[in-house]
Design an enzyme around this catalytic site. Sequence first.
Site, mmCIF file in Angstrom:
data_model
loop_
_atom_site.group_PDB
_atom_site.id
_atom_site.type_symbol
_atom_site.label_atom_id
_atom_site.label_comp_id
_atom_site.label_asym_id
_atom_site.label_seq_id
_atom_site.Cartn_x
_atom_site.Cartn_y
_atom_site.Cartn_z
ATOM 1 N N ASP A 335 8.008 84.516 -59.151
ATOM 2 C CA ASP A 335 8.432 83.714 -60.285
ATOM 3 C C ASP A 335 7.247 82.860 -60.755
ATOM 4 O O ASP A 335 6.213 82.787 -60.105
ATOM 5 C CB ASP A 335 9.651 82.848 -59.896
ATOM 6 C CG ASP A 335 10.471 82.455 -61.113
ATOM 7 O OD1 ASP A 335 11.675 82.211 -60.964
ATOM 8 O OD2 ASP A 335 9.901 82.415 -62.232
ATOM 9 N N GLU A 533 17.138 76.070 -66.676
ATOM 10 C CA GLU A 533 16.662 75.749 -65.334
ATOM 11 C C GLU A 533 16.987 74.309 -64.956
ATOM 12 O O GLU A 533 18.073 73.811 -65.297
ATOM 13 C CB GLU A 533 15.167 76.091 -65.234
ATOM 14 C CG GLU A 533 14.898 77.557 -65.620
ATOM 15 C CD GLU A 533 13.503 78.034 -65.316
ATOM 16 O OE1 GLU A 533 12.901 78.693 -66.175
ATOM 17 O OE2 GLU A 533 13.007 77.772 -64.198
HETATM 18 C C1 GLC Z 1 11.187 81.035 -64.984
HETATM 19 C C2 GLC Z 1 12.468 81.518 -64.342
HETATM 20 C C3 GLC Z 1 12.600 83.015 -64.266
HETATM 21 C C4 GLC Z 1 11.895 83.658 -65.438
HETATM 22 C C5 GLC Z 1 10.410 83.352 -65.335
HETATM 23 C C6 GLC Z 1 9.614 83.912 -66.515
HETATM 24 O O1 GLC Z 1 10.662 79.973 -64.255
HETATM 25 O O2 GLC Z 1 12.764 80.987 -63.049
HETATM 26 O O3 GLC Z 1 13.998 83.325 -64.245
HETATM 27 O O4 GLC Z 1 12.103 85.054 -65.412
HETATM 28 O O5 GLC Z 1 10.151 81.965 -65.226
HETATM 29 O O6 GLC Z 1 9.975 83.250 -67.695
#
Ligand code: GLC
Length: 662
Positions: A335, A533
């Site tokens: 991530d 988030e």
């Molecule tokens: C974010 C999220 C994830 C996402 C990634 C790319 O922090 O946790 O779900 O796919 O970054 O945007």
Amino acid sequence: MSSHLSSPRRWRRAALAVLAGGALAAALLQPSTPAAGDDPPPYQDPSLPTAERVADLLGRMTLAEKIGQMTQAERVDIDADPSLITTNRLGSVLSGGGSVPAGNTPEAWADMVDRYQEAALATPLGIPLIYGVDSVHGHGNLQGATVFPHNIGLGATRDPALVQTIGHITAEETRASGPQWVFAPCICVARDDRWGRTYESFGETPALVTKMETAIDGLQGAPGHLADPDRVLATAKHFAGDGLTSYDESAAGTGAYPIDQGIDRVTRAEFDALALAPYIPAIKEHHVGSVMPSFSSTDFNGGDTTDAVKMHANQELLTGWLKQEQGFEGFVISDWRAIRQLPGTYAEQVEASVNAGVDMFMEPIQAPNNPTGWDEFIPTLTQLVDDGDVSMARIDDAVSRILTAKFELGLFEHPMVDRTHLADVGSKAHHAVARRAAAESQVLLRNQKHALPLAAKRDVYVAGSNADNIGNQAGGWTLTWQGGSTNVIPGTTILDGIRKAAKGDVVYSATASKKVPRKSVGVVVVGETPYAEGFGDVGGPQWAYDPGDHGVPRPEQTMKLSSADTSAVQKVCARTVSCTVLVVSGRPMVIPPALLRQTDALVASWLPGSEGAGVADVLYGRRPFTGRLPVSWPRSVAQEPINVGDAGYDPLFAYGFGLRTR
Ligand code: GLC
């Protein structure tokens, strides 16, 4: 070196022999870039089995080329100079939430991805780039894409076939505009609704989440169809237990995330049942092509958190359970800068995550947010391999997994964007599915005096903060990462839908300040403003996420109705013939008993996406209410976490509840 080599001459001879042998070996292993005019090397022969093509290509790659394949940049990092893809042998680029090409049209996206692809094909081995994006409810970043209800509403539909269709449309609109890979679906099991990502979950039980994994089939198509122009590689995320974290009261209101990215304080048995279980069908039945670890940690022993283990460094789960026990053959994508949350120096973070089983590294710089990213990752991993701290076998395993996905996506044969379906982005047919999904996601929680369905001939008074706001009904991951009340996308608001369905007069006043005509029926649409988030955590940060505008306040999320919405409900319900309240939100919201008593009908609308007309369809009886709660609806925030099966389970409305009309 053994002790029998005593004389200097022998040492020299031995040294020369070693050097000569090394040189010979190097010459034999020298990555052989195919020269023009040669017969195409096996890896370029589509008639060969993928495994053979991978092995041939791997044998031709330098360490720099291998590590480049394991490296993902963000588009902002390279857009001004795509040759950075070429010189660094980058294997992947992503768009973070809201990171879009100028104009943000389907054509601009396709042109952008093609421009980056050309840079990747300019490398000696011409390994194509894979581009990832968060198409979590349609290709939400793209202006004009069809935006569907978020997963929590799809869970309420209990309609796996519909979810598969939505996945297919999402894949078609995403692939046609360039990206061949989506960071979706989240197969998180949301256990505490104070979590800002509850809306990305299909529900609070593994059974419901698993049922909705047809989303993967819609995205990827049947095995062997990944190369089709209407399919993309899917990502099961966030492995594992992202929705099981416990709420940290001490963090609330401090600017930190009180629950997102936290610690799963559960037993291993609970973790297996609630967090790991959905990944088994995702791998074995739906053949998901990639998995993204969670930011969260596990602490199976309870007590203090000294032994909490970050998922991005959990070798037992990433390699032991996921790859070895479950036989996952896809690749693991970290991530967003997640490895930098691991303990130790950056080298220790890279070593721990690579050796744990992460294969590709989402290491954006995304200036000016961070001083370094992938440009630090590449030399760091190179040094770790040179020092023997990361084995070449681990590197080869990661690269083989990534290359396998690229071959199966058909990128070696068709690296440039196939624009066959470009004109279908945001089509009427796709919006019709979005409207049906919005309708099926509605959950009727109360219907006194048969207030619903509304009679079209009636005059109607509409109020509430979310009656006429398409940004609020779309939620996060829409045009921007966090979404926004001023984010406008093609579609219809709930008020638009009511105006089309009603035959009587329609009066609209968000705060119910206008006079309520006699004999009107009332509809009050309340709810949340968009978030993503940790910014959606109850007690989460209220400042803007971009360091450049910390000063811009973000609305606090409380799971409680705003005073304006509460007042609108009280005013309208006191003066109308019948009064319906719709809650447009990413999770349940607290409806105090006195307020509930004032309503005749109550509907959980979730985040219906671009077609609020679908909500009007069930309000006016064009479609029946069929939705059922995907999560328990609490009486108060203090009841969280509250889930079906809890001892003393006493929600306001139970998991699975939903009244039907017709
Ligand atoms: C974010 C999220 C994830 C996402 C990634 C790319 O922090 O946790 O779900 O796919 O970054 O945007």
